[in-house]
Design an enzyme around this catalytic site. Structure first.
Site, PDB file in Angstrom:
ATOM      1  N   CYS A 119       6.727   6.935  -1.023  1.00  0.00           N
ATOM      2  CA  CYS A 119       7.879   7.790  -0.688  1.00  0.00           C
ATOM      3  C   CYS A 119       8.828   7.157   0.297  1.00  0.00           C
ATOM      4  O   CYS A 119       9.995   6.928  -0.005  1.00  0.00           O
ATOM      5  CB  CYS A 119       7.386   9.086  -0.076  1.00  0.00           C
ATOM      6  SG  CYS A 119       6.076   9.755  -1.011  1.00  0.00           S
TER       7      CYS A 119
HETATM    8  N1  SAJ Z   1       4.746   3.890   9.273  1.00  0.00           N
HETATM    9  C1  SAJ Z   1       5.108   3.048  10.320  1.00  0.00           C
HETATM   10  N2  SAJ Z   1       5.365   3.592  11.540  1.00  0.00           N
HETATM   11  C2  SAJ Z   1       5.288   4.951  11.760  1.00  0.00           C
HETATM   12  C3  SAJ Z   1       4.910   5.796  10.676  1.00  0.00           C
HETATM   13  C4  SAJ Z   1       4.647   5.252   9.449  1.00  0.00           C
HETATM   14  O1  SAJ Z   1       5.193   1.834  10.144  1.00  0.00           O
HETATM   15  O2  SAJ Z   1       5.513   5.383  12.886  1.00  0.00           O
HETATM   16  C5  SAJ Z   1       4.489   3.312   7.957  1.00  0.00           C
HETATM   17  C6  SAJ Z   1       3.090   3.606   7.469  1.00  0.00           C
HETATM   18  O3  SAJ Z   1       2.204   2.590   7.897  1.00  0.00           O
HETATM   19  C7  SAJ Z   1       3.264   3.597   5.956  1.00  0.00           C
HETATM   20  C8  SAJ Z   1       4.674   4.126   5.765  1.00  0.00           C
HETATM   21  O4  SAJ Z   1       5.347   3.954   7.026  1.00  0.00           O
HETATM   22  O5  SAJ Z   1       3.193   2.273   5.463  1.00  0.00           O
HETATM   23  C9  SAJ Z   1       4.723   5.598   5.344  1.00  0.00           C
HETATM   24  O6  SAJ Z   1       3.978   6.308   6.277  1.00  0.00           O
HETATM   25  P1  SAJ Z   1       3.894   7.935   6.281  1.00  0.00           P
HETATM   26  O7  SAJ Z   1       3.099   8.314   7.478  1.00  0.00           O
HETATM   27  O8  SAJ Z   1       5.244   8.528   6.169  1.00  0.00           O
HETATM   28  O9  SAJ Z   1       2.994   8.243   5.044  1.00  0.00           O
HETATM   29  P2  SAJ Z   1       3.204   8.715   3.522  1.00  0.00           P
HETATM   30  O10 SAJ Z   1       4.292   7.961   2.881  1.00  0.00           O
HETATM   31  O11 SAJ Z   1       1.858   8.707   2.903  1.00  0.00           O
HETATM   32  O12 SAJ Z   1       3.535  10.261   3.592  1.00  0.00           O
HETATM   33  C10 SAJ Z   1       4.800  10.677   3.809  1.00  0.00           C
HETATM   34  C11 SAJ Z   1       4.605  11.983   4.566  1.00  0.00           C
HETATM   35  N3  SAJ Z   1       4.255  11.613   5.927  1.00  0.00           N
HETATM   36  C12 SAJ Z   1       4.368  12.382   7.004  1.00  0.00           C
HETATM   37  O13 SAJ Z   1       4.951  13.433   6.987  1.00  0.00           O
HETATM   38  C13 SAJ Z   1       3.679  11.918   8.254  1.00  0.00           C
HETATM   39  C14 SAJ Z   1       5.804  12.750   4.382  1.00  0.00           C
HETATM   40  O14 SAJ Z   1       6.886  11.997   4.873  1.00  0.00           O
HETATM   41  C15 SAJ Z   1       5.992  13.116   2.935  1.00  0.00           C
HETATM   42  O15 SAJ Z   1       5.433  14.393   2.699  1.00  0.00           O
HETATM   43  C16 SAJ Z   1       5.321  12.141   2.008  1.00  0.00           C
HETATM   44  O16 SAJ Z   1       5.470  10.860   2.564  1.00  0.00           O
HETATM   45  C17 SAJ Z   1       5.983  12.244   0.651  1.00  0.00           C
HETATM   46  O17 SAJ Z   1       5.234  12.308  -0.310  1.00  0.00           O
HETATM   47  O18 SAJ Z   1       7.212  12.293   0.610  1.00  0.00           O
END
Ligand code: SAJ
Length: 437
Positions: free
Chosen positions: A271
């Protein structure tokens, strides 16, 4: 027609079909079955359908035991689209990826719309959950359904209700997360709100499907640009001799107006790295270029290359040339404790350095093997390998990893996730901290 459906919903006499049994569809099926509603899963992937019906879950957020419980309560998966005729509510959770040139790829969504349009019957409620650009529901999906000759808002009902699934999140799940609902007509809104009230604690109706589509993109673009911000500051801190992790921890003491994000080797998942392109692509149609998204994408996509540079620099400080170096990637999933490598920055890093180093391998407790380009890698034994390498690169900070052991056994460690927080050792280097001699 709408009143009849509302009565069936209120009496929980509806049956539900969920199209797309992935990290959104399967947890949703679980929540709906647990609400005591008859549910069937539809997926075009026969292997996935067979796995599910044998109680082997393809989604880490639905453990095998939970899936077996669903099967016992009558849930089943099928590859037969005709089964949707037996249901009153059809929920679409298919992937919305991007093409290689980062344009929206609605192949799966259009396929689902065609499949439903050919079988739609009066009185059905269709809910689209796949993240997409504003105007998809009414401009792309609705026409496919109306090919049935039925009229939206009168004969059938359609709403966009974006998913909010955070894989691996133990605190928030479908049953305790509010859902935004954008119905095509008032009757569509009423039907979707009434249905979702059976499953989630709170619904938040908005004025249109487009508003709901834009809400979801805002949620994900918000994350993407904030991650890019700290990634950019991490590189600056390396040059300024500051510690980004200390700075973020300090900023997090502010009880209002700040939310911590953390730097890393890049942004993975299905996402966050993808969805912003849906918005920037649509914005161009309105002669508007969202610089934020393009800039954030450039910064985040550069991170694996920056980590490759740090690897070269650290090995160089020990007089180890890249060509001879033995490098172990520790953790290849896109985020900790989730067995999913989609768009993982680890795979991009492997692709960047695999032809430049003497030996490259990975260890990940959740992943057995990965294929990068024409090469297949199997997860190696961590303890054994640490003694034989020059550098361990922590890319994914799984909670079950023994960081003390990594630091004590590996000659050099590059930590890109602050997994070694609290461990001071002269052989540990970190993204976002200066690489000192
Ligand atoms: N990441 C970072 N730094 C951060 C947070 C995340 O580098 O501070 C990286 C993570 O390692 C990962 C990517 O970003 O590689 C995405 O991380 P994520 O925590 O957003 O995880 P997703 O993609 O599994 O889930 C997200 C959901 N996350 C949260 O709300 C915390 C949300 O944004 C959505 O519901 C979901 O994508 C979706 O399906 O859209």
């Amino acid at each position: 027609m709408c009143d009849e459906l509302l009565k069936k919903i209120a009496a929980k006499e509806v049956a539900v079909s969920i199209i797309g049994l992935g990290y959104v569809g399967l947890p949703l099926a679980s929540a709906i079955v647990r609400a005591g509603i008859t549910t069937i899963g539809i997926d075009i992937d026969e292997v996935r359908v067979r796995m599910i019906n044998e109680g082997r879950s393809p989604v880490s957020d639905v453990p095998d035991e939970e899936l077996k419980g669903l099967l016992k309560r009558g849930f089943l998966a099928s590859g037969d689209y005709d089964r949707i005729k037996e249901t009153d509510v059809i929920i679409v959770c298919v992937p919305t990826p991007v093409t290689r040139s980062k344009d929206p790829d609605l192949t799966y969504l259009i396929g689902a719309g065609q499949g439903i349009g050919a079988r739609l019957r009066r009185g059905q409620l269709v809910i689209l959950k796949s993240t997409t650009f504003p105007q998809t529901t009414e401009g792309v999906f609705l026409p496919l359904l109306e090919k049935s000759g039925l009229k939206v808002g009168k004969d059938f009902f359609l709403a966009f209700c974006p998913e909010r699934v955070d894989p691996g999140n133990r605190r928030f799940n479908i049953e305790n997360t509010p859902i935004v609902i954008g119905g095509v007509t008032d009757n569509c809104q009423k039907a979707a709100v009434a249905f979702y009230k059976l499953i989630v604690p709170a619904v938040h109706p908005v004025s249109s499907p487009q508003a709901a589509e834009m809400t979801k993109l805002l949620e994900n673009v918000f994350r993407n640009v904030n991650i890019a911000l700290v990634n950019e500051l991490a590189i600056l801190c390396e040059r300024m001799g500051l510690d980004i992790w200390e700075v973020i921890e300090a900023a997090s003491t502010k009880p209002f107006g700040f939310m911590p994000f953390y730097p890393g080797p890049g942004v993975g998942g299905h996402c966050i790295p993808i969805d912003p392109y849906y918005l920037s692509w649509k914005a161009r149609e309105f002669d508007y270029h969202i610089g934020f998204i393009e800039l954030a994408a450039r910064i985040n996509e550069n991170m694996p290359y920056h980590v490759a540079q740090l690897i070269t620099e650290i090995l160089g400080k020990r007089g180890i040339g890249l060509k001879k170096a033995k490098v172990l990637i520790v953790g290849v999933t896109f985020k900790p404790d989730v067995a999913d490598t989609r768009h993982s920055p680890a795979l991009k890093l492997i692709e960047i350095i695999q032809d430049k180093v003497g030996w490259l391998g990975f260890h990940d407790p959740l992943i057995g093997e990965v294929i990068v380009g024409r090469r297949r890698y199997r997860s190696v034994d961590l303890e054994q390998t640490l003694k034989e390498i020059d550098l361990a690169v922590i890319i994914t900070n799984h909670s079950q990893l023994d960081y003390e052991r990594v630091v004590s056994e590996a000659p050099l460690v590059l930590d890109t996730r602050n997994g070694c927080k609290g461990i001071t050792a002269e052989n540990v280097f970190s993204l976002g901290r200066p690489i000192l001699d």
